[in-house]
Design an enzyme around this catalytic site. Sequence first.
Site, PDB file in Angstrom:
ATOM      1  N   ALA A  33      -7.515  42.888   3.871  1.00  0.00           N
ATOM      2  CA  ALA A  33      -6.992  42.087   2.749  1.00  0.00           C
ATOM      3  C   ALA A  33      -8.112  41.632   1.815  1.00  0.00           C
ATOM      4  O   ALA A  33      -7.863  41.291   0.666  1.00  0.00           O
ATOM      5  CB  ALA A  33      -6.241  40.873   3.282  1.00  0.00           C
ATOM      6  N   LYS A 103      17.353  42.184   5.580  1.00  0.00           N
ATOM      7  CA  LYS A 103      18.030  43.229   4.776  1.00  0.00           C
ATOM      8  C   LYS A 103      19.350  42.765   4.183  1.00  0.00           C
ATOM      9  O   LYS A 103      19.705  43.138   3.064  1.00  0.00           O
ATOM     10  CB  LYS A 103      18.248  44.502   5.608  1.00  0.00           C
ATOM     11  CG  LYS A 103      18.938  44.281   6.944  1.00  0.00           C
ATOM     12  CD  LYS A 103      17.971  44.249   8.076  1.00  0.00           C
ATOM     13  CE  LYS A 103      18.576  43.650   9.325  1.00  0.00           C
ATOM     14  NZ  LYS A 103      17.816  43.883  10.519  1.00  0.00           N
ATOM     15  N   GLU A 127       9.267  44.886   2.957  1.00  0.00           N
ATOM     16  CA  GLU A 127       9.029  46.140   3.694  1.00  0.00           C
ATOM     17  C   GLU A 127       9.725  46.125   5.060  1.00  0.00           C
ATOM     18  O   GLU A 127      10.273  47.136   5.505  1.00  0.00           O
ATOM     19  CB  GLU A 127       7.518  46.349   3.874  1.00  0.00           C
ATOM     20  CG  GLU A 127       7.118  47.637   4.575  1.00  0.00           C
ATOM     21  CD  GLU A 127       7.501  48.880   3.781  1.00  0.00           C
ATOM     22  OE1 GLU A 127       6.867  49.140   2.754  1.00  0.00           O
ATOM     23  OE2 GLU A 127       8.426  49.602   4.207  1.00  0.00           O
ATOM     24  N   GLY A 132      12.237  48.916  10.203  1.00  0.00           N
ATOM     25  CA  GLY A 132      11.216  48.228  11.017  1.00  0.00           C
ATOM     26  C   GLY A 132       9.794  48.502  10.551  1.00  0.00           C
ATOM     27  O   GLY A 132       9.412  48.153   9.439  1.00  0.00           O
ATOM     28  N   ASP A 199      24.582  46.978   9.257  1.00  0.00           N
ATOM     29  CA  ASP A 199      23.121  46.849   9.171  1.00  0.00           C
ATOM     30  C   ASP A 199      22.520  48.068   8.454  1.00  0.00           C
ATOM     31  O   ASP A 199      21.678  47.929   7.558  1.00  0.00           O
ATOM     32  CB  ASP A 199      22.549  46.723  10.595  1.00  0.00           C
ATOM     33  CG  ASP A 199      21.044  46.668  10.613  1.00  0.00           C
ATOM     34  OD1 ASP A 199      20.488  45.620  10.247  1.00  0.00           O
ATOM     35  OD2 ASP A 199      20.413  47.681  10.966  1.00  0.00           O
ATOM     36  N   LYS A 203      20.516  48.428   4.664  1.00  0.00           N
ATOM     37  CA  LYS A 203      19.224  49.121   4.464  1.00  0.00           C
ATOM     38  C   LYS A 203      19.370  50.264   3.467  1.00  0.00           C
ATOM     39  O   LYS A 203      18.502  50.484   2.615  1.00  0.00           O
ATOM     40  CB  LYS A 203      18.710  49.623   5.812  1.00  0.00           C
ATOM     41  CG  LYS A 203      18.366  48.486   6.775  1.00  0.00           C
ATOM     42  CD  LYS A 203      18.191  49.007   8.191  1.00  0.00           C
ATOM     43  CE  LYS A 203      17.829  47.901   9.162  1.00  0.00           C
ATOM     44  NZ  LYS A 203      17.947  48.322  10.575  1.00  0.00           N
ATOM     45  N   GLY A 300      12.223  45.894  16.888  1.00  0.00           N
ATOM     46  CA  GLY A 300      11.304  45.396  17.912  1.00  0.00           C
ATOM     47  C   GLY A 300      10.299  44.438  17.290  1.00  0.00           C
ATOM     48  O   GLY A 300      10.013  44.508  16.091  1.00  0.00           O
TER      49      GLY A 300
HETATM   50  N1  HSE Z   1      19.360  45.649  14.575  1.00  0.00           N
HETATM   51  C1  HSE Z   1      18.427  46.404  13.826  1.00  0.00           C
HETATM   52  C2  HSE Z   1      18.317  47.788  14.432  1.00  0.00           C
HETATM   53  C3  HSE Z   1      17.092  45.700  13.838  1.00  0.00           C
HETATM   54  O1  HSE Z   1      18.773  47.976  15.559  1.00  0.00           O
HETATM   55  O2  HSE Z   1      17.801  48.687  13.794  1.00  0.00           O
HETATM   56  C4  HSE Z   1      16.138  46.217  12.824  1.00  0.00           C
HETATM   57  O3  HSE Z   1      16.616  46.044  11.524  1.00  0.00           O
END
Ligand code: HSE
Length: 439
Positions: A33, A103, A127, A132, A199, A203, A300
């Site tokens: 950084a 998200k 990001e 992830g 989810d 994204k 994770g």
């Molecule tokens: N629940 C989400 C997944 C976590 O399983 O991908 C990460 O966004």
Amino acid sequence: MKPVRVGLCGLGTVGSGAVNVLKRNAAEISARAGTDIILQQIGARRDNPACDTSDLAVTRDIFDVARNPDVDVVVELIGGTTVAKELVETAISHGKHVVTANKALIAEHGNELFQLAEAKGVTIAFEAAVAGGIPIIKALREGLSANKIQWLAGIINGTGNFILTEMKNKGRDFADVLKEAQAKGYAEADPTFDVEGIDAAHKLVILASIAFGMPLQFDKIFTEGISAIEPQDLANAEELGYRIKHLGIARQTEQGVELRVHPTLIPRRRLIANVDGVMNAVLVKGDAVGPTMYYGAGAGAEATASAVIADLVDMARMSTAAPESRVAHLGFAAASLREQEILPIEEVTTAYYLRMIIEDHPGVLNKITQILSDSGISIEAVIQKENEEEDEEGEPSPVPLILLTDRAQEKKLLEAVESIEALDVLLGEVTHIRVETLG
Ligand code: HSE
């Protein structure tokens, strides 16, 4: 350069991962950084034994962090779209940059939050909100900025991919695998968000907006989950040379943009068909670069923290840059974003996998293929096994029939399915799963 003073809100899976990685890799992170990134304050309702915060200033009121004059960047890791939105708005109104892994917040409220941030001359970085630890936002916004993006397709929910992989490889029960994903901290607070595709839809909307330069339009996306996928579908797909993955697909067409999340058969030989477990992958096709693929852990603690901290490093680097020379939130200057028509699913064209249970009489197959042919849909492959079973009257038992069709518009396919379901030789409904070659 002045150190970057971080106020981190939320000590759940990702929050504790971020504290641990920031402490463990402090020297590398500061060296990259060009300044220190300091955990100035933590806001969390309760401690998390997964990380040690005994040497940090902790408040139980996250809004203390958003208003703290000694905090430069607020990291929002509390999730949800109500308190989180209020927190981000408060941070922005106090002139702070924001980093978030949320998200849902970006997909549903990003347009207004970006406007708010731009008016205040601050930035929202996200990001960690998509895939992830994979730096897919950076790749799309910066690495691929020379390209017209033609389409992208991704496995962008780790929990769903983990479930499909375990069901296919080990014949495990859906509910049992979901429990394991929850225990490992992969699943959303409400796991129906994972298995019903919400989810992934959050994204995909973010990725599509960056890819095609359009405002976020979460209400337009077509979403279908994996809860209706049966072990026999996974086995049939294998027999046909395919694999079933839960994909988010965005494609630019002349008629408009396709924006859809659904289980999809893809050829087994494709790299993305072999992305298993909690891993995510996003395929992006640009007109200049051709197909590219990004792969890594999609959920994770530390994998997601990796993306959060990368945003903090970017914040440190851009702290002296004028707002107009920073990378725009959606990669396109706000004034260049343009609305585009999102195609209803009925107007999308793909190939299809069809599974049905039929009575085992002469001519039945003919009736079904005739309906498809009358609709202009040709058949690419058929699985029908020899029937050795009989019922109590000595009649042959009903048998499964699996068809793989050529490409057809969904509207046409649904009409044909309705006619097939009206046949008296059909038992129950026809299962249809879309097929993509991703070539
Ligand atoms: N629940 C989400 C997944 C976590 O399983 O991908 C990460 O966004």
